[in-house]
Write a protein that holds these residues in place. Structure first.
Motif, mmCIF file in Angstrom:
data_model
loop_
_atom_site.group_PDB
_atom_site.id
_atom_site.type_symbol
_atom_site.label_atom_id
_atom_site.label_comp_id
_atom_site.label_asym_id
_atom_site.label_seq_id
_atom_site.Cartn_x
_atom_site.Cartn_y
_atom_site.Cartn_z
ATOM 1 N N ARG A 209 22.292 1.645 9.267
ATOM 2 C CA ARG A 209 22.339 1.195 7.873
ATOM 3 C C ARG A 209 20.919 0.826 7.405
ATOM 4 N N PRO A 210 20.626 1.039 6.121
ATOM 5 C CA PRO A 210 19.277 0.750 5.615
ATOM 6 C C PRO A 210 18.833 -0.689 5.844
ATOM 7 N N GLU A 211 19.747 -1.642 5.645
ATOM 8 C CA GLU A 211 19.341 -3.041 5.760
ATOM 9 C C GLU A 211 19.007 -3.421 7.202
ATOM 10 N N THR A 212 19.744 -2.877 8.161
ATOM 11 C CA THR A 212 19.440 -3.194 9.563
ATOM 12 C C THR A 212 18.213 -2.430 10.048
ATOM 13 N N TRP A 213 17.987 -1.231 9.498
ATOM 14 C CA TRP A 213 16.758 -0.513 9.847
ATOM 15 C C TRP A 213 15.548 -1.285 9.343
ATOM 16 N N LYS A 214 15.654 -1.853 8.146
ATOM 17 C CA LYS A 214 14.529 -2.641 7.615
ATOM 18 C C LYS A 214 14.299 -3.872 8.475
ATOM 19 N N GLN A 215 15.362 -4.496 8.952
ATOM 20 C CA GLN A 215 15.210 -5.610 9.886
ATOM 21 C C GLN A 215 14.459 -5.159 11.135
ATOM 22 N N ALA A 216 14.833 -3.993 11.652
ATOM 23 C CA ALA A 216 14.168 -3.467 12.843
ATOM 24 C C ALA A 216 12.679 -3.242 12.583
ATOM 25 N N PHE A 217 12.365 -2.715 11.411
ATOM 26 C CA PHE A 217 10.966 -2.439 11.071
ATOM 27 C C PHE A 217 10.123 -3.711 11.118
ATOM 28 N N TYR A 218 10.634 -4.789 10.538
ATOM 29 C CA TYR A 218 9.849 -6.020 10.475
ATOM 30 C C TYR A 218 10.002 -6.902 11.717
ATOM 31 N N ALA A 219 10.937 -6.561 12.598
ATOM 32 C CA ALA A 219 11.116 -7.362 13.811
ATOM 33 C C ALA A 219 10.282 -6.842 14.977
ATOM 34 N N ARG A 220 9.520 -5.781 14.778
ATOM 35 C CA ARG A 220 8.709 -5.233 15.872
ATOM 36 C C ARG A 220 7.304 -5.821 15.839
ATOM 37 N N ASP A 221 6.687 -5.836 16.994
ATOM 38 C CA ASP A 221 5.319 -6.337 17.122
ATOM 39 C C ASP A 221 4.351 -5.323 16.537
ATOM 40 N N LEU A 222 3.109 -5.716 16.347
ATOM 41 C CA LEU A 222 2.068 -4.781 15.934
ATOM 42 C C LEU A 222 2.013 -3.644 16.952
ATOM 43 N N ALA A 223 1.908 -2.432 16.453
ATOM 44 C CA ALA A 223 1.900 -1.221 17.283
ATOM 45 C C ALA A 223 3.228 -1.022 18.018
ATOM 46 N N GLY A 224 4.266 -1.701 17.550
ATOM 47 C CA GLY A 224 5.577 -1.560 18.170
ATOM 48 C C GLY A 224 6.306 -0.313 17.709
ATOM 49 N N THR A 225 7.475 -0.090 18.319
ATOM 50 C CA THR A 225 8.256 1.115 18.065
ATOM 51 C C THR A 225 9.632 0.751 17.526
ATOM 52 N N VAL A 226 10.053 1.444 16.477
ATOM 53 C CA VAL A 226 11.430 1.349 15.984
ATOM 54 C C VAL A 226 12.154 2.621 16.369
ATOM 55 N N THR B 57 24.975 7.638 7.003
ATOM 56 C CA THR B 57 25.678 8.625 6.200
ATOM 57 C C THR B 57 24.672 9.332 5.296
ATOM 58 N N PRO B 58 25.015 10.534 4.790
ATOM 59 C CA PRO B 58 24.034 11.309 4.022
ATOM 60 C C PRO B 58 23.519 10.612 2.766
ATOM 61 N N ASP B 59 24.275 9.672 2.214
ATOM 62 C CA ASP B 59 23.864 9.025 0.973
ATOM 63 C C ASP B 59 22.890 7.873 1.186
ATOM 64 N N MET B 60 22.682 7.451 2.412
ATOM 65 C CA MET B 60 21.823 6.299 2.671
ATOM 66 C C MET B 60 20.351 6.665 2.538
ATOM 67 N N LYS B 61 19.572 5.739 1.970
ATOM 68 C CA LYS B 61 18.144 5.956 1.726
ATOM 69 C C LYS B 61 17.323 4.933 2.494
ATOM 70 N N VAL B 62 16.096 5.328 2.855
ATOM 71 C CA VAL B 62 15.177 4.376 3.467
ATOM 72 C C VAL B 62 14.941 3.249 2.473
ATOM 73 N N PRO B 63 15.049 1.997 2.892
ATOM 74 C CA PRO B 63 14.907 0.885 1.946
ATOM 75 C C PRO B 63 13.504 0.813 1.363
ATOM 76 N N ASP B 64 13.402 0.109 0.235
ATOM 77 C CA ASP B 64 12.102 -0.096 -0.401
ATOM 78 C C ASP B 64 11.143 -0.704 0.613
ATOM 79 N N LEU B 65 10.112 0.043 0.935
ATOM 80 C CA LEU B 65 9.199 -0.374 1.992
ATOM 81 C C LEU B 65 7.774 -0.072 1.559
ATOM 82 N N PRO B 66 6.940 -1.086 1.381
ATOM 83 C CA PRO B 66 5.552 -0.830 0.979
ATOM 84 C C PRO B 66 4.840 0.051 2.003
#
Length: 374
Positions: free
Chosen positions: A266-283, A290-299
């Motif tokens: 889900r987009p919201e949990t993926w965004k959590q994963a993005f910000y929960a990783r360390d510098l140079a970390g991996t998501v 599902t096909p309708d889901m979009k990458v969340p607003d991410l600078p």
């Protein structure tokens, strides 16, 4: 050819049916497998609901183990009597990925050429579309021989058959895609079957800490049993802040986990994963969106500034011929508890009830896997 019982989805959303199907004799490069056990995976439910494609009727089931009954001409991978786990990634050996030494990324995987068919009743003679090219909610199934991986015959079919899809996807997301190793910190968001398998894979690799995140206390309890060192109930606390705090306590200056595995899709949990990783970390995204889901607003500056890698994991980037025997050996040694994934053993006519338990998984029915025993 022979006739056996199998479970089909005749149309979108229709009740499952146990029917008689015709299994052809194996042709060149094919094998007939007597199925011993097959897990009930969410992907089977997606097929029934029309979420994969509309090639009805489907012969469902794909997380399976069994005995090779017969083989066609030119088959060298297996022989009659071999105990095998079925996979949906029979590699071709000829595409550009295979030629460069990366068969786990094979771009031309294949299934059996011949089709199993309905044997009687409405639509008799109709070709069946086997789920993920396997169709193992059946007493016997026809597959490409490359979909059969020979493993230790003393292993429990109900447990090791689950390596055929969900468990391999989770373990592989950690070890193969996320490249988890000793000394790395890991967080897993979503602790269903795939997420718990990612926890188990991280534990096998020697990671620490291993942080399990979910909104269900029962799932977090199972994750702890499979190797999680910390748990976070994200219905109560901010999971990003909790992951950062745990990692900072272990590694001074850490701003998150080295590897964060998103097993929800889900987009919201993926965004959590993005910000929960360390510098140079991996998501690692292993949850299926599902096909309708979009990458969340991410600078975009955040993507640049944090470095590291954003990956997706398809089937745990596994190579069945390499990974299945190794994991079965670890199971036999008592180092990988596959039995915990088997919540219940059922019969062919109980698959519909297993689907219902998936729908109500958050209401106290914590089912990792229902497994059909044949």
């Amino acid at each position: 050819m022979q006739q056996v019982k199998g479970v089909i989805a005749r149309s979108k959303g229709a009740p499952l049916e146990v029917v008689t199907i015709t299994v052809p004799d194996p042709g060149p490069g094919e094998a007939v497998v007597k199925v011993q056990a097959c897990g009930v995976c969410h992907t089977d439910l997606h097929y029934r609901e029309g979420g994969i494609n509309d090639d009805f009727p489907f012969l469902l089931g794909h997380e399976a183990a069994g005995i090779v009954e017969s083989i066609g001409p030119d088959v060298t991978e297996v022989a009659p009597g071999d105990f095998v786990i079925l996979n949906w990634r029979a590699v071709c050996g000829q595409c550009r990925a295979c030629r460069r030494g990366d068969p786990q990324y094979c771009f031309d995987t294949h299934n059996a050429i011949q089709k199993m068919t309905l044997a009687e009743g409405a639509g008799a003679g109709a070709e069946l579309s086997p789920a993920l090219g396997i169709g193992a909610f059946a007493e016997k199934t026809l597959v490409a021989a490359g979909q059969c991986t020979k493993v230790d015959p003393n292993a429990r079919p109900a447990a090791v058959g689950l390596l055929g899809c969900g468990v391999m996807a989770g373990i592989g997301a950690a070890i193969n895609t996320g490249e988890v190793t000793r000394g790395k910190s890991v967080a897993v968001i979503g602790c269903g079957g795939v997420g718990v398998a990612a926890v188990a894979g991280s534990a096998l690799a020697g990671a620490s800490p291993i942080i399990a995140v979910d909104i269900d206390a029962g799932k977090l309890e199972t994750a702890t049993k499979m190797g999680a060192t910390h748990t976070v109930n994200s219905s109560v606390v901010d999971p990003v802040e909790a992951i950062r705090e745990i990692c900072a306590q272990t590694y001074e200056g850490a701003e998150g986990a080295d590897v964060v595995i998103e097993a929800v899709g889900r987009p919201e949990t993926w965004k959590q994963a993005f910000y929960a990783r360390d510098l140079a970390g991996t998501v690692v995204l292993v949850g299926v969106p599902t096909p309708d889901m979009k990458v969340p607003d991410l600078p975009l500056i955040d993507v640049f500034a944090r470095g590291g890698a954003l990956k997706s994991s398809w089937y745990g980037d596994c190579l069945p011929s390499r990974d299945f025997p190794m994991l079965v050996d670890l199971y036999r040694q008592g180092r990988l508890d596959l039995d915990t994934f088997v919540t219940e053993e059922i019969e062919l006519d109980q698959v519909e009830a297993a689907f219902e338990k998936m729908h109500h998984a958050g209401a106290g029915q914590r089912v990792l896997r229902s497994v059909v025993i044949l």
